[in-house]
Design a protein around this motif. Structure first.
Motif, PDB file in Angstrom:
ATOM      1  N   THR A 118      -8.548  22.890  -9.628  1.00 21.83           N
ATOM      2  CA  THR A 118      -8.899  22.214  -7.742  1.00 21.83           C
ATOM      3  C   THR A 118      -9.825  21.090  -7.772  1.00 21.83           C
ATOM      4  O   THR A 118     -11.388  20.451  -8.473  1.00 21.83           O
ATOM      5  CB  THR A 118      -9.202  23.366  -7.417  1.00 21.83           C
ATOM      6  N   VAL A 127     -12.655  19.274  -6.052  1.00 19.17           N
ATOM      7  CA  VAL A 127     -13.512  19.416  -4.627  1.00 19.17           C
ATOM      8  C   VAL A 127     -13.744  18.022  -4.636  1.00 19.17           C
ATOM      9  O   VAL A 127     -14.539  18.006  -3.094  1.00 19.17           O
ATOM     10  CB  VAL A 127     -14.108  20.506  -5.075  1.00 19.17           C
ATOM     11  N   PRO A 164     -17.628  21.664   6.558  1.00 16.61           N
ATOM     12  CA  PRO A 164     -17.425  22.877   7.492  1.00 16.61           C
ATOM     13  C   PRO A 164     -17.025  23.301   5.994  1.00 16.61           C
ATOM     14  O   PRO A 164     -17.600  23.240   5.039  1.00 16.61           O
ATOM     15  CB  PRO A 164     -15.732  22.662   7.332  1.00 16.61           C
TER      16      PRO A 164
HETATM   17  P1  ADP Z   1     -19.032  24.795   1.033  1.00 14.52           P
HETATM   18  O1  ADP Z   1     -20.409  25.010   0.683  1.00 14.52           O
HETATM   19  O2  ADP Z   1     -19.273  23.166   1.663  1.00 14.52           O
HETATM   20  O3  ADP Z   1     -18.625  25.907   1.660  1.00 14.52           O
HETATM   21  P2  ADP Z   1     -18.371  24.604  -2.331  1.00 14.52           P
HETATM   22  O4  ADP Z   1     -18.605  23.097  -2.810  1.00 14.52           O
HETATM   23  O5  ADP Z   1     -18.626  26.218  -1.792  1.00 14.52           O
HETATM   24  O6  ADP Z   1     -18.136  24.421  -0.516  1.00 14.52           O
HETATM   25  O7  ADP Z   1     -16.549  24.691  -2.526  1.00 14.52           O
HETATM   26  C1  ADP Z   1     -16.183  24.006  -2.137  1.00 14.52           C
HETATM   27  C2  ADP Z   1     -14.434  24.326  -2.570  1.00 14.52           C
HETATM   28  O8  ADP Z   1     -14.017  24.599  -4.419  1.00 14.52           O
HETATM   29  C3  ADP Z   1     -13.388  25.146  -2.358  1.00 14.52           C
HETATM   30  O9  ADP Z   1     -12.482  25.215  -2.080  1.00 14.52           O
HETATM   31  C4  ADP Z   1     -13.872  26.599  -3.107  1.00 14.52           C
HETATM   32  O10 ADP Z   1     -13.078  26.979  -2.777  1.00 14.52           O
HETATM   33  C5  ADP Z   1     -13.798  25.563  -5.042  1.00 14.52           C
HETATM   34  N1  ADP Z   1     -14.639  26.546  -5.405  1.00 14.52           N
HETATM   35  C6  ADP Z   1     -15.992  26.417  -5.429  1.00 14.52           C
HETATM   36  N2  ADP Z   1     -16.727  26.875  -7.141  1.00 14.52           N
HETATM   37  C7  ADP Z   1     -15.201  27.209  -7.966  1.00 14.52           C
HETATM   38  C8  ADP Z   1     -15.135  27.018  -8.845  1.00 14.52           C
HETATM   39  N3  ADP Z   1     -16.834  27.616  -9.659  1.00 14.52           N
HETATM   40  N4  ADP Z   1     -13.922  27.378  -9.192  1.00 14.52           N
HETATM   41  C9  ADP Z   1     -13.293  26.895  -9.089  1.00 14.52           C
HETATM   42  N5  ADP Z   1     -13.292  26.604  -7.206  1.00 14.52           N
HETATM   43  C10 ADP Z   1     -14.811  26.675  -7.235  1.00 14.52           C
END
Ligand code: ADP
Ligand code: MG
Length: 237
Positions: free
Chosen positions: A18, A20, A39
Motif C-alpha cells: 500500500t 500511502v 480526510p
Molecule cells: P489518516 O491518519 O490520514 O487517517 P493513516 O496514515 O492512518 O491515515 O492511513 C493511511 C492509509 O495507510 C490507510 O489506507 C491505512 O489503511 C493505511 N495504513 C496505515 N497503517 C498501515 C499499516 N501498518 N499497514 C498497512 N496499511 C496501513
C-alpha cells in the motif's frame, strides 16, 4: 529544523504494497505551529509517525535539525525521540492504574539527561503547566478525558523537548476540553516549542500559523493562517 523531500511510505504487509505517502516535500522551521489536515485515510498519521521516528520512510529524505536521518541507527533515532520530541496521542495512552505523577515520570525512566534528584521538580512543573497540580497523586483512571489528555501533554513535556507532535489530540474530547487542550498547545508554542498537530477539523487546524493539507498521500496545499487564530471562545461556539 525539519526538511522532508519526496518522502514516501509504502506498507509492505499487503500485496501489492500500500503506497500511502507518494513523495511529500516541505520545511518546518523552529518555533512554528503547524496543522496537518486531510480526510481520513489520507496518510496524516503515517506522516506524523515518520516525522517523530516511530517508523521509517521507504523513500525520500528527512533532515531533522540538519541531520540526515536515514543513516541513523534505531538507537540514535530513539535517543532523538526521547530528548527532542514529545508525542500526544488521540487516545491518551496513559497507564490507567498509575497516578498522574507516575505517568508523567515515565519518559524520565528512559532518560539519563535529567538527574534523579531533579526529576520531581521537572514532573511537578510539567503537571503545573497543564493545570493539574491538585491531581498529582490521583490515578489516571479517575480523570475526565480532558484531564487525561492534559496529563499526556505533561508527559510529552517533561523532558523539555523542542518539538511536540499531536495526532488528533482533541478527537476524543468534548469541545470545552478540546479548547483547553488547544490553548495549552498554543501556550507551549508561544513559549518556543515547535508544535505539529494532525487534525481533520478545520476549526482545530486554525489554531496554527500554517496548514499543510494532505490528499491521497500528496501535499495538496501549504497555507499560512492569515486571519486571527481560532480562539477558545470561537472553538466552543
Ligand atoms: P489518516 O491518519 O490520514 O487517517 P493513516 O496514515 O492512518 O491515515 O492511513 C493511511 C492509509 O495507510 C490507510 O489506507 C491505512 O489503511 C493505511 N495504513 C496505515 N497503517 C498501515 C499499516 N501498518 N499497514 C498497512 N496499511 C496501513
Ligand atoms: Mg490518523
Amino acid at each position: 529544523m525539519i526538511t522532508i523531500e519526496n518522502l514516501e511510505k509504502a506498507y509492505d504487509d499487503t500485496d501489492p504494497p500500500t503506497s500511502v505517502l507518494k513523495g511529500i516535500s516541505f520545511t518546518i522551521d523552529k518555533g512554528e505551529f503547524i496543522s496537518i489536515i486531510g480526510p481520513s485515510g489520507s496518510g496524516k498519521s503515517t506522516l506524523l509517525n515518520l516525522l517523530s521516528f516511530f517508523d521509517r520512510p521507504t523513500g525520500g529524505t528527512y533532515l531533522f535539525n540538519g541531520r540526515e536521518t536515514s543513516t541513523l541507527s534505531d538507537n540514535e533515532l530513539a535517543a532523538i525521540r526521547n530528548k527532542e520530541i514529545g508525542f500526544v496521542f488521540q487516545s491518551f495512552n496513559l497507564l490507567s492504574r498509575a497516578t498522574v505523577y507516575e505517568n508523567v515520570e515515565m519518559p524520565l525512566l528512559y532518560s539519563s539527561s535529567i538527574p534523579e534528584k531533579d526529576r520531581r521538580a521537572h514532573i511537578e512543573k510539567a503537571v503545573a503547566s497543564v493545570g493539574l497540580t491538585e491531581k498529582l497523586n490521583v490515578e489516571a483512571a479517575k480523570l475526565s478525558g480532558g484531564q487525561k489528555q492534559r496529563v499526556a501533554i505533561a508527559r510529552a513535556l517533561v523532558n523539555n523537548p523542542n518539538t511536540i507532535f499531536a495526532d488528533e489530540p482533541t478527537g476524543n474530547l468534548d469541545s470545552v476540553s478540546g479548547a483547553q487542550v488547544m490553548e495549552i498547545l498554543e501556550t507551549l508554542n508561544k513559549e518556543g516549542h515547535t508544535v505539529i498537530l494532525v487534525t481533520h477539523e478545520t476549526k482545530t487546524a486554525e489554531f496554527a500559523d500554517r496548514i499543510l493539507k494532505i490528499m491521497d498521500g500528496q501535499l495538496e496545499s501549504d497555507t499560512p493562517v492569515k486571519h486571527k487564530r481560532t480562539t477558545k471562545e470561537e472553538f466552543i461556539k
